[in-house]
Design a protein around this motif. Structure first.
Motif, PDB file in Angstrom:
ATOM      1  N   ALA A  82       0.839  -1.201   0.000  1.00 45.35           N
ATOM      2  CA  ALA A  82       0.000   0.000   0.000  1.00 45.35           C
ATOM      3  C   ALA A  82       0.872   1.249   0.000  1.00 45.35           C
ATOM      4  CB  ALA A  82      -0.932  -0.005   1.212  1.00 45.35           C
ATOM      5  N   PHE A  83       1.971   1.214   0.744  1.00 47.40           N
ATOM      6  CA  PHE A  83       2.869   2.369   0.758  1.00 47.40           C
ATOM      7  C   PHE A  83       3.570   2.524  -0.590  1.00 47.40           C
ATOM      8  CE2 PHE A  83       6.380   5.090   1.942  1.00 47.40           C
ATOM      9  CZ  PHE A  83       5.744   5.997   2.764  1.00 47.40           C
ATOM     10  N   ASP A  84       3.883   1.409  -1.239  1.00 48.93           N
ATOM     11  CA  ASP A  84       4.457   1.485  -2.591  1.00 48.93           C
ATOM     12  C   ASP A  84       3.479   2.145  -3.558  1.00 48.93           C
ATOM     13  OD1 ASP A  84       6.851   0.325  -1.879  1.00 48.93           O
ATOM     14  OD2 ASP A  84       6.253  -1.701  -2.501  1.00 48.93           O
ATOM     15  N   GLN A  85       2.194   1.847  -3.417  1.00 41.25           N
ATOM     16  CA  GLN A  85       1.181   2.483  -4.262  1.00 41.25           C
ATOM     17  C   GLN A  85       1.142   3.983  -4.009  1.00 41.25           C
ATOM     18  OE1 GLN A  85      -2.623   0.570  -3.806  1.00 41.25           O
ATOM     19  NE2 GLN A  85      -1.797  -1.447  -4.306  1.00 41.25           N
ATOM     20  N   MET A  86       1.288   4.376  -2.736  1.00 42.13           N
ATOM     21  CA  MET A  86       1.324   5.802  -2.424  1.00 42.13           C
ATOM     22  C   MET A  86       2.548   6.449  -3.062  1.00 42.13           C
ATOM     23  SD  MET A  86       1.381   7.826   1.209  1.00 42.13           S
ATOM     24  CE  MET A  86       3.126   7.659   1.523  1.00 42.13           C
ATOM     25  N   ALA A  87       3.670   5.752  -3.055  1.00 39.80           N
ATOM     26  CA  ALA A  87       4.882   6.291  -3.669  1.00 39.80           C
ATOM     27  C   ALA A  87       4.711   6.463  -5.177  1.00 39.80           C
ATOM     28  CB  ALA A  87       6.065   5.381  -3.366  1.00 39.80           C
ATOM     29  N   LEU A  88       3.913   5.606  -5.794  1.00 40.90           N
ATOM     30  CA  LEU A  88       3.639   5.767  -7.223  1.00 40.90           C
ATOM     31  C   LEU A  88       2.732   6.965  -7.485  1.00 40.90           C
ATOM     32  CD1 LEU A  88       3.110   2.061  -8.352  1.00 40.90           C
ATOM     33  CD2 LEU A  88       5.057   3.551  -8.853  1.00 40.90           C
ATOM     34  N   ARG A  89       1.772   7.203  -6.600  1.00 45.58           N
ATOM     35  CA  ARG A  89       0.876   8.349  -6.764  1.00 45.58           C
ATOM     36  C   ARG A  89       1.596   9.661  -6.505  1.00 45.58           C
ATOM     37  NH1 ARG A  89      -2.556   4.941  -4.000  1.00 45.58           N
ATOM     38  NH2 ARG A  89      -2.150   6.021  -2.047  1.00 45.58           N
ATOM     39  N   MET A  90       2.390   9.687  -5.450  1.00 46.92           N
ATOM     40  CA  MET A  90       3.152  10.890  -5.106  1.00 46.92           C
ATOM     41  C   MET A  90       4.526  10.757  -5.744  1.00 46.92           C
ATOM     42  SD  MET A  90       1.265  12.809  -3.240  1.00 46.92           S
ATOM     43  CE  MET A  90      -0.216  12.335  -4.071  1.00 46.92           C
ATOM     44  N   THR A  91       4.680  11.332  -6.878  1.00 52.62           N
ATOM     45  CA  THR A  91       5.855  11.079  -7.711  1.00 52.62           C
ATOM     46  C   THR A  91       7.042  11.944  -7.298  1.00 52.62           C
ATOM     47  OG1 THR A  91       5.026  12.692  -9.274  1.00 52.62           O
ATOM     48  CG2 THR A  91       4.503  10.370  -9.700  1.00 52.62           C
ATOM     49  N   ASN A  92       7.477  11.818  -6.065  1.00 45.71           N
ATOM     50  CA  ASN A  92       8.701  12.497  -5.661  1.00 45.71           C
ATOM     51  C   ASN A  92       9.699  11.457  -5.167  1.00 45.71           C
ATOM     52  OD1 ASN A  92       7.560  11.883  -3.204  1.00 45.71           O
ATOM     53  ND2 ASN A  92       7.200  13.989  -2.606  1.00 45.71           N
ATOM     54  N   THR A  93      10.959  11.794  -5.234  1.00 46.08           N
ATOM     55  CA  THR A  93      12.000  10.822  -4.922  1.00 46.08           C
ATOM     56  C   THR A  93      12.016  10.456  -3.447  1.00 46.08           C
ATOM     57  OG1 THR A  93      13.602  12.616  -4.694  1.00 46.08           O
ATOM     58  CG2 THR A  93      13.459  11.523  -6.835  1.00 46.08           C
ATOM     59  N   GLU A  94      11.640  11.395  -2.576  1.00 52.46           N
ATOM     60  CA  GLU A  94      11.665  11.122  -1.143  1.00 52.46           C
ATOM     61  C   GLU A  94      10.680  10.025  -0.760  1.00 52.46           C
ATOM     62  OE1 GLU A  94      11.505  14.143  -2.422  1.00 52.46           O
ATOM     63  OE2 GLU A  94      13.367  15.096  -1.784  1.00 52.46           O
TER      64      GLU A  94
END
Length: 181
Positions: free
Chosen positions: A159-171
């Motif tokens: 689920a956190f990986d999905q959030m990282a895909l939605r929020m496209t920043n490197t951090e």
């Protein structure tokens, strides 16, 4: 004359509202993912109807103002439709970039809250809940979505990986990798 034409068009539209609404829904569904990424809480069908309405109003105003011939009016219709779709997509891109920038600005405080929660002994899921409760949108929405997906049985890290895909920043992508480790 113009008012009677508009009234006639309104009556025709209301009599064919079902098929028109279904077409607008299909048109709006093309924007479902973009609307989600932009953080807009409008249904894709409604967004499609708004876009069709804006395009129709602009085209009608151009027809009334310039009084072109039939072929020019048809050309103006095609150009207006294309520009309406282009600007609708562009608007969603701008909203998405603004949302990602807001997330970026709030990420430091969210990470501090997440770290503090883990340090005091909370589990990672409980730390996500605490972070969601103590922050503003879009951090609140994204962390709440992560917790909600984990409640539905999705692995918290996925689920956190999905959030990282939605929020496209490197951090966020780096944080997802750190949590995986």
């Amino acid at each position: 004359i113009i008012l009677s034409i508009l009234a006639t068009l309104a009556l025709v539209l209301t009599s064919y509202w079902g098929p028109v609404s279904a077409r607008a829904a299909g048109f709006g569904n093309r924007f479902r993912y973009d609307l989600e990424l932009a953080g807009m809480r409008i249904e894709p069908q409604q967004y499609g109807l708004v876009m069709i309405g804006i395009g129709a109003v602009v085209w009608t105003l151009m027809i009334v103002a310039f009084r072109p011939g039939l072929l020019v009016a048809l050309f103006l219709f095609i150009v207006t439709a294309a520009l309406t779709v282009y600007f609708a997509r562009r608007y969603l891109q701008i909203r998405r970039k603004k949302r990602v920038d807001q997330f970026q600005d709030q990420l430091e405080m969210a990470l501090r809250t997440l770290g503090s929660s883990v340090r005091v002994g909370l589990g990672i899921r409980q730390a996500f809940v605490m972070t969601a409760e103590q922050n503003r949108d879009p951090v609140r929405t994204e962390f709440t979505r992560v917790v909600g997906l984990s409640n539905l049985g999705v692995n918290l890290l996925d689920a956190f990986d999905q959030m990282a895909l939605r929020m496209t920043n490197t951090e966020t992508a780096m944080l997802a990798r750190v949590l995986r480790v």
